[in-house]
Design a protein around this motif. Structure first.
Motif, PDB file in Angstrom:
ATOM      1  N   LEU A 100      12.399  -8.711  -6.933  1.00 46.01           N
ATOM      2  CA  LEU A 100      12.692  -7.853  -5.790  1.00 46.01           C
ATOM      3  C   LEU A 100      13.739  -8.513  -4.894  1.00 46.01           C
ATOM      4  CD1 LEU A 100       9.088  -6.648  -4.838  1.00 46.01           C
ATOM      5  CD2 LEU A 100      10.921  -5.278  -5.854  1.00 46.01           C
ATOM      6  N   PRO A 101      14.701  -7.748  -4.396  1.00 48.98           N
ATOM      7  CA  PRO A 101      15.780  -8.324  -3.584  1.00 48.98           C
ATOM      8  C   PRO A 101      15.274  -8.798  -2.225  1.00 48.98           C
ATOM      9  CG  PRO A 101      15.936  -5.930  -3.616  1.00 48.98           C
ATOM     10  CD  PRO A 101      14.870  -6.295  -4.604  1.00 48.98           C
ATOM     11  N   PRO A 102      15.936  -9.801  -1.660  1.00 55.88           N
ATOM     12  CA  PRO A 102      15.491 -10.345  -0.380  1.00 55.88           C
ATOM     13  C   PRO A 102      15.618  -9.361   0.776  1.00 55.88           C
ATOM     14  CG  PRO A 102      17.587 -11.305  -1.043  1.00 55.88           C
ATOM     15  CD  PRO A 102      17.081 -10.544  -2.223  1.00 55.88           C
ATOM     16  N   ASP A 103      16.528  -8.382   0.671  1.00 54.10           N
ATOM     17  CA  ASP A 103      16.666  -7.442   1.790  1.00 54.10           C
ATOM     18  C   ASP A 103      15.420  -6.582   1.960  1.00 54.10           C
ATOM     19  OD1 ASP A 103      17.581  -6.293  -0.726  1.00 54.10           O
ATOM     20  OD2 ASP A 103      18.153  -4.530   0.425  1.00 54.10           O
ATOM     21  N   LEU A 104      14.661  -6.358   0.863  1.00 53.13           N
ATOM     22  CA  LEU A 104      13.401  -5.635   0.994  1.00 53.13           C
ATOM     23  C   LEU A 104      12.391  -6.469   1.780  1.00 53.13           C
ATOM     24  CD1 LEU A 104      12.646  -3.819  -2.396  1.00 53.13           C
ATOM     25  CD2 LEU A 104      13.202  -2.800  -0.183  1.00 53.13           C
ATOM     26  N   ALA A 105      12.365  -7.766   1.513  1.00 51.66           N
ATOM     27  CA  ALA A 105      11.475  -8.649   2.269  1.00 51.66           C
ATOM     28  C   ALA A 105      11.836  -8.632   3.751  1.00 51.66           C
ATOM     29  CB  ALA A 105      11.545 -10.067   1.715  1.00 51.66           C
ATOM     30  N   THR A 106      13.124  -8.582   4.028  1.00 51.04           N
ATOM     31  CA  THR A 106      13.569  -8.514   5.423  1.00 51.04           C
ATOM     32  C   THR A 106      13.047  -7.245   6.098  1.00 51.04           C
ATOM     33  OG1 THR A 106      15.566  -9.774   4.891  1.00 51.04           O
ATOM     34  CG2 THR A 106      15.584  -8.502   6.937  1.00 51.04           C
ATOM     35  N   GLU A 107      13.067  -6.117   5.365  1.00 48.65           N
ATOM     36  CA  GLU A 107      12.531  -4.877   5.927  1.00 48.65           C
ATOM     37  C   GLU A 107      11.039  -4.996   6.224  1.00 48.65           C
ATOM     38  OE1 GLU A 107      13.559  -1.171   4.028  1.00 48.65           O
ATOM     39  OE2 GLU A 107      15.314  -2.085   3.097  1.00 48.65           O
ATOM     40  N   VAL A 108      10.304  -5.641   5.320  1.00 48.68           N
ATOM     41  CA  VAL A 108       8.878  -5.855   5.543  1.00 48.68           C
ATOM     42  C   VAL A 108       8.665  -6.644   6.835  1.00 48.68           C
ATOM     43  CG1 VAL A 108       6.775  -6.916   4.652  1.00 48.68           C
ATOM     44  CG2 VAL A 108       8.343  -5.768   3.077  1.00 48.68           C
ATOM     45  N   LEU A 109       9.411  -7.725   6.979  1.00 50.94           N
ATOM     46  CA  LEU A 109       9.276  -8.578   8.160  1.00 50.94           C
ATOM     47  C   LEU A 109       9.669  -7.834   9.433  1.00 50.94           C
ATOM     48  CD1 LEU A 109      10.708 -11.867   6.615  1.00 50.94           C
ATOM     49  CD2 LEU A 109       8.323 -11.398   7.180  1.00 50.94           C
ATOM     50  N   HIS A 110      10.686  -6.976   9.344  1.00 48.19           N
ATOM     51  CA  HIS A 110      11.066  -6.174  10.517  1.00 48.19           C
ATOM     52  C   HIS A 110       9.926  -5.239  10.919  1.00 48.19           C
ATOM     53  CE1 HIS A 110      15.083  -7.343  11.514  1.00 48.19           C
ATOM     54  NE2 HIS A 110      15.585  -7.073  10.325  1.00 48.19           N
ATOM     55  N   GLY A 111       9.255  -4.662   9.927  1.00 51.08           N
ATOM     56  CA  GLY A 111       8.123  -3.801  10.237  1.00 51.08           C
ATOM     57  C   GLY A 111       7.026  -4.541  10.974  1.00 51.08           C
ATOM     58  N   GLY A 112       6.699  -5.742  10.489  1.00 53.71           N
ATOM     59  CA  GLY A 112       5.695  -6.555  11.166  1.00 53.71           C
ATOM     60  C   GLY A 112       6.121  -6.941  12.571  1.00 53.71           C
ATOM     61  N   ALA A 113       7.395  -7.264  12.729  1.00 52.98           N
ATOM     62  CA  ALA A 113       7.900  -7.672  14.044  1.00 52.98           C
ATOM     63  C   ALA A 113       7.821  -6.531  15.047  1.00 52.98           C
ATOM     64  CB  ALA A 113       9.343  -8.162  13.909  1.00 52.98           C
ATOM     65  N   ASP A 114       8.136  -5.320  14.606  1.00 55.54           N
ATOM     66  CA  ASP A 114       8.099  -4.186  15.521  1.00 55.54           C
ATOM     67  C   ASP A 114       6.676  -3.884  15.977  1.00 55.54           C
ATOM     68  OD1 ASP A 114      10.818  -3.951  15.447  1.00 55.54           O
ATOM     69  OD2 ASP A 114      10.865  -2.175  14.150  1.00 55.54           O
ATOM     70  N   VAL A 173       0.828  -1.205   0.000  1.00 58.79           N
ATOM     71  CA  VAL A 173       0.000   0.000   0.000  1.00 58.79           C
ATOM     72  C   VAL A 173       0.865   1.258   0.000  1.00 58.79           C
ATOM     73  CG1 VAL A 173      -0.205   0.126   2.517  1.00 58.79           C
ATOM     74  CG2 VAL A 173      -2.049   0.992   1.083  1.00 58.79           C
ATOM     75  N   VAL A 174       2.137   1.104   0.352  1.00 59.28           N
ATOM     76  CA  VAL A 174       3.120   2.190   0.301  1.00 59.28           C
ATOM     77  C   VAL A 174       4.412   1.618  -0.277  1.00 59.28           C
ATOM     78  CG1 VAL A 174       2.161   3.523   2.224  1.00 59.28           C
ATOM     79  CG2 VAL A 174       3.857   1.736   2.683  1.00 59.28           C
ATOM     80  N   ASP A 175       5.307   2.520  -0.683  1.00 57.65           N
ATOM     81  CA  ASP A 175       6.553   2.069  -1.320  1.00 57.65           C
ATOM     82  C   ASP A 175       7.634   1.686  -0.319  1.00 57.65           C
ATOM     83  OD1 ASP A 175       5.713   2.357  -4.000  1.00 57.65           O
ATOM     84  OD2 ASP A 175       6.022   4.522  -3.893  1.00 57.65           O
ATOM     85  N   ASP A 176       7.573   2.231   0.873  1.00 57.31           N
ATOM     86  CA  ASP A 176       8.569   1.920   1.883  1.00 57.31           C
ATOM     87  C   ASP A 176       8.288   0.537   2.471  1.00 57.31           C
ATOM     88  OD1 ASP A 176       9.428   1.942   4.946  1.00 57.31           O
ATOM     89  OD2 ASP A 176      10.702   3.384   3.887  1.00 57.31           O
ATOM     90  N   ALA A 177       9.263  -0.373   2.362  1.00 56.77           N
ATOM     91  CA  ALA A 177       9.051  -1.761   2.763  1.00 56.77           C
ATOM     92  C   ALA A 177       8.774  -1.892   4.259  1.00 56.77           C
ATOM     93  CB  ALA A 177      10.276  -2.604   2.380  1.00 56.77           C
ATOM     94  N   TYR A 178       9.524  -1.177   5.069  1.00 58.09           N
ATOM     95  CA  TYR A 178       9.325  -1.244   6.529  1.00 58.09           C
ATOM     96  C   TYR A 178       7.938  -0.732   6.908  1.00 58.09           C
ATOM     97  CZ  TYR A 178      10.048  -0.245  11.500  1.00 58.09           C
ATOM     98  OH  TYR A 178       9.920  -0.188  12.859  1.00 58.09           O
ATOM     99  N   ASP A 179       7.523   0.380   6.310  1.00 55.95           N
ATOM    100  CA  ASP A 179       6.192   0.915   6.611  1.00 55.95           C
ATOM    101  C   ASP A 179       5.101  -0.041   6.152  1.00 55.95           C
ATOM    102  OD1 ASP A 179       7.027   3.212   7.857  1.00 55.95           O
ATOM    103  OD2 ASP A 179       6.913   4.470   6.067  1.00 55.95           O
ATOM    104  N   TRP A 180       5.279  -0.655   4.985  1.00 55.64           N
ATOM    105  CA  TRP A 180       4.285  -1.630   4.518  1.00 55.64           C
ATOM    106  C   TRP A 180       4.146  -2.761   5.528  1.00 55.64           C
ATOM    107  CZ3 TRP A 180       5.453  -6.053   0.682  1.00 55.64           C
ATOM    108  CH2 TRP A 180       4.292  -6.814   0.479  1.00 55.64           C
ATOM    109  N   GLY A 181       5.269  -3.261   6.038  1.00 56.83           N
ATOM    110  CA  GLY A 181       5.212  -4.315   7.044  1.00 56.83           C
ATOM    111  C   GLY A 181       4.466  -3.879   8.288  1.00 56.83           C
ATOM    112  N   ARG A 182       4.710  -2.642   8.723  1.00 55.30           N
ATOM    113  CA  ARG A 182       4.004  -2.124   9.905  1.00 55.30           C
ATOM    114  C   ARG A 182       2.505  -1.998   9.650  1.00 55.30           C
ATOM    115  NH1 ARG A 182       5.445   3.076  12.329  1.00 55.30           N
ATOM    116  NH2 ARG A 182       5.784   3.886  10.225  1.00 55.30           N
ATOM    117  N   ILE A 183       2.158  -1.474   8.485  1.00 55.31           N
ATOM    118  CA  ILE A 183       0.743  -1.276   8.161  1.00 55.31           C
ATOM    119  C   ILE A 183       0.024  -2.615   8.061  1.00 55.31           C
ATOM    120  CG2 ILE A 183      -0.837  -0.491   6.348  1.00 55.31           C
ATOM    121  CD1 ILE A 183       1.339   1.700   5.741  1.00 55.31           C
ATOM    122  N   ALA A 184       0.624  -3.568   7.368  1.00 58.83           N
ATOM    123  CA  ALA A 184      -0.024  -4.873   7.195  1.00 58.83           C
ATOM    124  C   ALA A 184      -0.207  -5.589   8.523  1.00 58.83           C
ATOM    125  CB  ALA A 184       0.793  -5.736   6.231  1.00 58.83           C
ATOM    126  N   ALA A 185       0.792  -5.498   9.395  1.00 64.37           N
ATOM    127  CA  ALA A 185       0.680  -6.146  10.703  1.00 64.37           C
ATOM    128  C   ALA A 185      -0.363  -5.458  11.571  1.00 64.37           C
ATOM    129  CB  ALA A 185       2.043  -6.138  11.402  1.00 64.37           C
TER     130      ALA A 185
END
Length: 330
Positions: A113-127, A73-85
């Motif tokens: 897409l590189p795996p480090d972006l997926a890691t950022e998504v997962l970090h967002g969800g974890a936080d 829903v947003v371009d920032d991977a970490y923010d997307w992870g936070r929003i989805a969680a």
């Protein structure tokens, strides 16, 4: 290779849901599976389209379970992870439960897409899970041409203090805990790359405090506002409860910039489909077309609609005796 995650999605956030009318056709005739001898007592299943399922396991404890995931829903991977969680946890809060355990659900286009972006998504969800006091342990991943992320969540609640969408009664006020307009603002972001901090703040705010306030106030009826828009979710609540909801359009709050985004033509397809779906059941003759569309706007990680008054949440209407239409907008 672009790093704009929203360009890999055909629709962003909860706007990528299957349209409500199509979904109801798909599940019509299906019921919850409750085999003889299965442990516990199913309290909330499929019948009313509530936010999560609930099973009583003891006299004073029920397990509440849900799953929710969507495209960027947003371009920032970490923010997307936070929003989805935050959005996935919302279904637990919408039932008046406390999240206990979450599992990641990740679909990722490995070759694009590189795996480090997926890691950022997962970090967002974890936080977000850490902030919610919810265990996050493992999950499931799939190689998929379109990125998707969310959670499967299990929570706990008292069986007699669940917030249900079929427990509304006439004479009860309706409160809304977050402003609307996230769908049109996210559509603007997808089209232009413009970042709206207010929208991100709303989408990453947990509904935990609102849910606690509702339960403490003795509220028994609530739902959250996500992909089917305010009109769609209130329609489902009113239909399940056998009442009619009256919404005061002037009392409904919006995120800053939402009306301008709509005026500039940024309308997610899901919002237009929502309005088409509810039109036969809703009277919106008292408002202009733009307002009707915003009331049906597909929200991502929206707030709760609570049948009762809770601190800090504006009252946007009330429930009345059942009339021909489930929702009347004034």
């Amino acid at each position: 290779m672009t790093s704009r995650l929203t360009q890999y999605a055909h629709g962003g956030g909860c706007a990528c849901k299957i349209p409500p009318g199509e979904l109801e056709d798909m599940v019509r005739g299906l019921g919850a599976v409750t085999p003889p001898g299965a442990p516990g007592d199913l309290l909330v299943g499929l019948d009313t389209g509530d936010d999560a399922a609930a099973v009583r396991i003891t006299g004073d404890q029920a397990v509440v379970a849900t799953t929710d995931f969507f495209t960027p829903v947003v371009d920032d991977a970490y923010d997307w992870g936070r929003i989805a969680a935050t959005n996935a946890l919302s279904d637990i809060y919408a039932m008046g439960a406390t999240p206990l355990l979450a599992l990641n659900l990740l679909c990722w286009p490995r070759e694009q897409l590189p795996p480090d972006l997926a890691t950022e998504v997962l970090h967002g969800g974890a936080d977000v899970c850490a902030a919610a006091g919810c265990h996050l342990a493992g999950g499931h991943s799939v190689d998929d041409p379109e990125p998707k992320y969310g959670l499967a969540v299990t929570g706990l609640a008292h069986p007699d203090r669940l917030l249900r969408n079929d427990a509304g009664s006439p004479g009860t006020p309706l409160s809304l805990t977050k402003p609307l307009g996230l769908g049109v603002l996210n559509a603007r972001h997808k089209a232009t790359g413009e970042r709206n901090e207010a929208a991100i703040d709303v989408m990453t705010t947990l509904n935990d405090a609102a849910a606690r306030a509702a339960v403490e106030a003795g509220v028994t009826c609530a739902t959250d506002v996500t992909g089917f828009g305010l009109l769609g979710h209130v329609h489902k609540l009113a239909r399940a409860s056998g009442v009619t909801a009256v919404i005061d359009a002037a009392a409904v709050p919006y995120v800053d910039g939402a009306r301008q985004a709509l005026a500039d033509g940024f309308v997610p397809g899901g919002s237009a489909r929502n309005l088409d779906w509810v039109r036969p059941h809703v009277d919106v003759s008292g408002v202009d077309g733009d307002t009707a569309l915003l009331l049906a706007d597909a929200q991502t990680s929206g707030g709760l609609v609570v049948a009762g008054e809770i601190p800090g949440a504006p009252v946007i209407g009330e429930l009345r005796e059942q009339a021909e239409q489930t929702v009347l907008v004034r």
